[in-house]
Structure formats: C-alpha cells, structure tokens
Design a protein around this motif. Structure first.
Motif, PDB file in Angstrom:
ATOM      1  N   VAL A  92     -29.011   6.287  18.029  1.00 29.64           N
ATOM      2  CA  VAL A  92     -28.766   8.210  19.171  1.00 29.64           C
ATOM      3  C   VAL A  92     -27.711   8.309  18.335  1.00 29.64           C
ATOM      4  O   VAL A  92     -26.837   9.661  17.365  1.00 29.64           O
ATOM      5  CB  VAL A  92     -29.654   8.698  19.729  1.00 29.64           C
ATOM      6  CG1 VAL A  92     -29.083   9.789  19.870  1.00 29.64           C
ATOM      7  CG2 VAL A  92     -30.696   8.152  19.888  1.00 29.64           C
ATOM      8  N   SER A 151     -22.269  13.488  19.688  1.00 36.86           N
ATOM      9  CA  SER A 151     -23.269  13.500  20.416  1.00 36.86           C
ATOM     10  C   SER A 151     -23.655  13.948  21.507  1.00 36.86           C
ATOM     11  O   SER A 151     -23.019  13.950  22.335  1.00 36.86           O
ATOM     12  CB  SER A 151     -23.282  12.045  20.504  1.00 36.86           C
ATOM     13  OG  SER A 151     -22.505  11.497  21.640  1.00 36.86           O
ATOM     14  N   TYR A 168     -32.563  12.036  25.034  1.00 32.76           N
ATOM     15  CA  TYR A 168     -31.279  11.290  23.814  1.00 32.76           C
ATOM     16  C   TYR A 168     -32.385  11.275  22.980  1.00 32.76           C
ATOM     17  O   TYR A 168     -32.192  11.673  21.776  1.00 32.76           O
ATOM     18  CB  TYR A 168     -31.066   9.995  23.584  1.00 32.76           C
ATOM     19  CG  TYR A 168     -29.436   9.802  24.799  1.00 32.76           C
ATOM     20  CD1 TYR A 168     -29.341  10.335  25.995  1.00 32.76           C
ATOM     21  CD2 TYR A 168     -28.145   9.938  23.779  1.00 32.76           C
ATOM     22  CE1 TYR A 168     -27.972  10.266  26.530  1.00 32.76           C
ATOM     23  CE2 TYR A 168     -27.421   9.489  24.265  1.00 32.76           C
ATOM     24  CZ  TYR A 168     -26.626   9.982  25.730  1.00 32.76           C
ATOM     25  OH  TYR A 168     -25.671  10.491  26.370  1.00 32.76           O
ATOM     26  N   LYS A 169     -34.048  10.927  23.389  1.00 29.98           N
ATOM     27  CA  LYS A 169     -34.790  11.232  22.267  1.00 29.98           C
ATOM     28  C   LYS A 169     -35.236  12.223  21.760  1.00 29.98           C
ATOM     29  O   LYS A 169     -35.722  12.260  20.303  1.00 29.98           O
ATOM     30  CB  LYS A 169     -35.789   9.771  22.785  1.00 29.98           C
ATOM     31  CG  LYS A 169     -36.375   8.437  22.364  1.00 29.98           C
ATOM     32  CD  LYS A 169     -37.303   8.033  22.954  1.00 29.98           C
ATOM     33  CE  LYS A 169     -37.062   6.399  23.723  1.00 29.98           C
ATOM     34  NZ  LYS A 169     -38.230   6.318  24.882  1.00 29.98           N
ATOM     35  N   MET A 207     -32.895  13.505  19.050  1.00 27.90           N
ATOM     36  CA  MET A 207     -33.112  12.513  18.343  1.00 27.90           C
ATOM     37  C   MET A 207     -33.649  13.492  17.613  1.00 27.90           C
ATOM     38  O   MET A 207     -34.234  13.707  16.263  1.00 27.90           O
ATOM     39  CB  MET A 207     -32.919  11.248  18.173  1.00 27.90           C
ATOM     40  CG  MET A 207     -33.258  10.432  17.184  1.00 27.90           C
ATOM     41  SD  MET A 207     -31.503  10.164  16.431  1.00 27.90           S
ATOM     42  CE  MET A 207     -31.650   9.174  15.108  1.00 27.90           C
TER      43      MET A 207
END
Ligand code: TMP
Length: 236
Positions: free
Chosen positions: A49, A195, A226-227, A230
């Motif tokens: 990611v 990030s 995090y997903k 993304m």
C-alpha cells in the motif's frame, strides 16, 4: 537497473545500491513501529500500500511542479528513487488539530484551522525527534536558510495539492509528515514516503480514522484502514 548491496535498513524500509551511483532501490516492509520504536508490530500488506500510494502521489505532485525523488516503480514493494542526502528534519503540516498538537496545547482533536501550520522535528532517534525551530536548524547546519525557505514553500504546495486530491476521494487530510533530500546536484527534492504511515486520513463524513493511528492507538482494523485508502486511491 541492477540491485546491489543493502545500504541501510530503517523501521519501515530497506535501501539498496544500484549500478547507477545516483539511484537507489527502496523496498517497503510490513513492519510498523510507533513511539520511537517502543511499539512494534506488523501490518500485513502495508508495504505494498505505502509503496504504490506514495509513488502515485509523488507523480501527481511532479505534475504540479513539485520535484520528488521518484524515478520508477519496479514491483509491488520496490521503487527506484534518486539517491539523496536526507535533510534531518521531519516537516509536519497540519490542517486539523490531532495527535501531538492536541496533546501539547490541551485542545481536542478535530479543530479545523483557518490556515495550515508547519513545524519541524529534528530527526534524531537518540533525542526522540525533538521539535526544532528554523533558526536552531540553521545553527546546527541541518539545512541552510535558503533550503528551509524552499522546503516550507514545497511543503505548503504539497498540502494544497493533496488536500484537494484527498477531499475528492472523501478523505480529510488532517496532517502529515514530509522529508526532503539533496540530490547529487544539491537540488532539494521531496523524499521518503507519503502514505497512511505518515499522514492522518479521516473519512470526510464519519471522521473514521484510515491511517496508522489505528495501530498507534490499538484501535483494531489496521489492515482494513490501509486497504480502504488503497481502494479510495486506486479504486481496487
Ligand atoms: P504527531 O501529531 O504525532 O506529531 O504527528 C503528526 C503527523 O506526522 C501525523 O500525520 C503522523 C506523522 N508522523 C510520522 O510520519 N512519523 C513520526 O515519527 C511521527 C511522530 C508522526
């Protein structure tokens, strides 16, 4: 591009030499730390990611005239970047109160500022990355006055571009940390990563945290956050 010996291993990334003296390969790990490495863990899939998101954002920024270290994404976890000497300052921009700002000044999280703020921390693990002002940074020869002015201007530009970009994805860019480097020609470029490790992202409607604070604060749902980021960025 040939990958050669490992030059450095940090908390979240490894850096390898290449056959080009002006380029290195960065390899993103799933390792996560917080509070100066006192808290350690793994966030499965984080390296992928962070690599992909950081590269994508750096390319957006390049198009808007911000020079970055990005050269080429090699794989899910590996990217070729310009070899730089990192300026040992963490440059933090805030749009909304959170984290150490809320703690240090005794205010709640979520206060929307009329103007973004900037602050610097001296990147020094032994000293626990203390806050530093620009005069002290110049006195310590961490950067020149001119470099600091350039870094400030670049950091605010990054904020202007990314704040709008993330809002378009239904995400508030609360605050973030940037690092800058000097190339072989002495040019200042944006380096390190952008990030969920280095930004606070809150859902625009629910204020749900979609970043590393879920790990720092043991909130659970870390991988899912995090997903989700993304998915917002790449629509996957
Ligand atoms: P802070 O509120 O803890 O000072 O963090 C401000 C922002 O900087 C937040 O988005 C998280 C990021 N950050 C890092 O990327 N690395 C760090 O070591 C710290 C302390 C914060």
């Amino acid at each position: 591009m040939e990958k050669r010996e490992q030059l450095y291993e940090g908390k979240a990334k490894k850096v390898f030499a290449t056959d080009d003296k002006n380029a290195v390969i960065v390899s993103y790990k799933d390792d996560a730390t917080a509070f100066d490495g006192a808290k350690k863990g793994t966030i499965v899939g984080k390296g992928v990611v962070n690599n992909k998101m950081s590269n994508f954002l750096m390319q957006i920024l390049e198009k808007q005239g911000v020079k970055t270290h990005f050269i080429e994404e090699l794989s899910d976890r590996e990217t070729v970047v310009k070899k730089v000497e990192i300026v040992p300052l963490e440059v933090i921009i805030r749009n909304i109160s959170a984290g150490s700002f809320a703690r240090n000044y005794g205010v709640e999280e979520g206060i929307v500022f009329a103007e973004p703020t900037i602050e610097f921390s001296y990147k020094n693990d032994d000293l626990h990355d203390p806050l530093i002002n620009s005069y002290h940074a110049v006195a310590l020869k961490l950067a020149t006055k001119e470099e600091i002015e350039q870094i400030k201007a670049m950091a605010f530009k990054v904020n202007a571009v990314l704040k709008d970009y993330f809002l378009g994805l239904g995400v508030k860019l609360v605050d973030f940390k940037l690092e800058f480097g000097r190339t072989a020609d002495g040019e200042i470029v944006l380096a390190d990563e952008i990030s969920p490790d280095t930004c606070r992202f809150w859902d625009k409607d629910t204020n749900e945290k979609l970043d590393k604070d879920r790990f720092r604060r043991d909130m659970g749902g870390v991988e899912d956050a995090y997903k989700e980021m993304m998915k917002r960025v790449f629509g996957e």
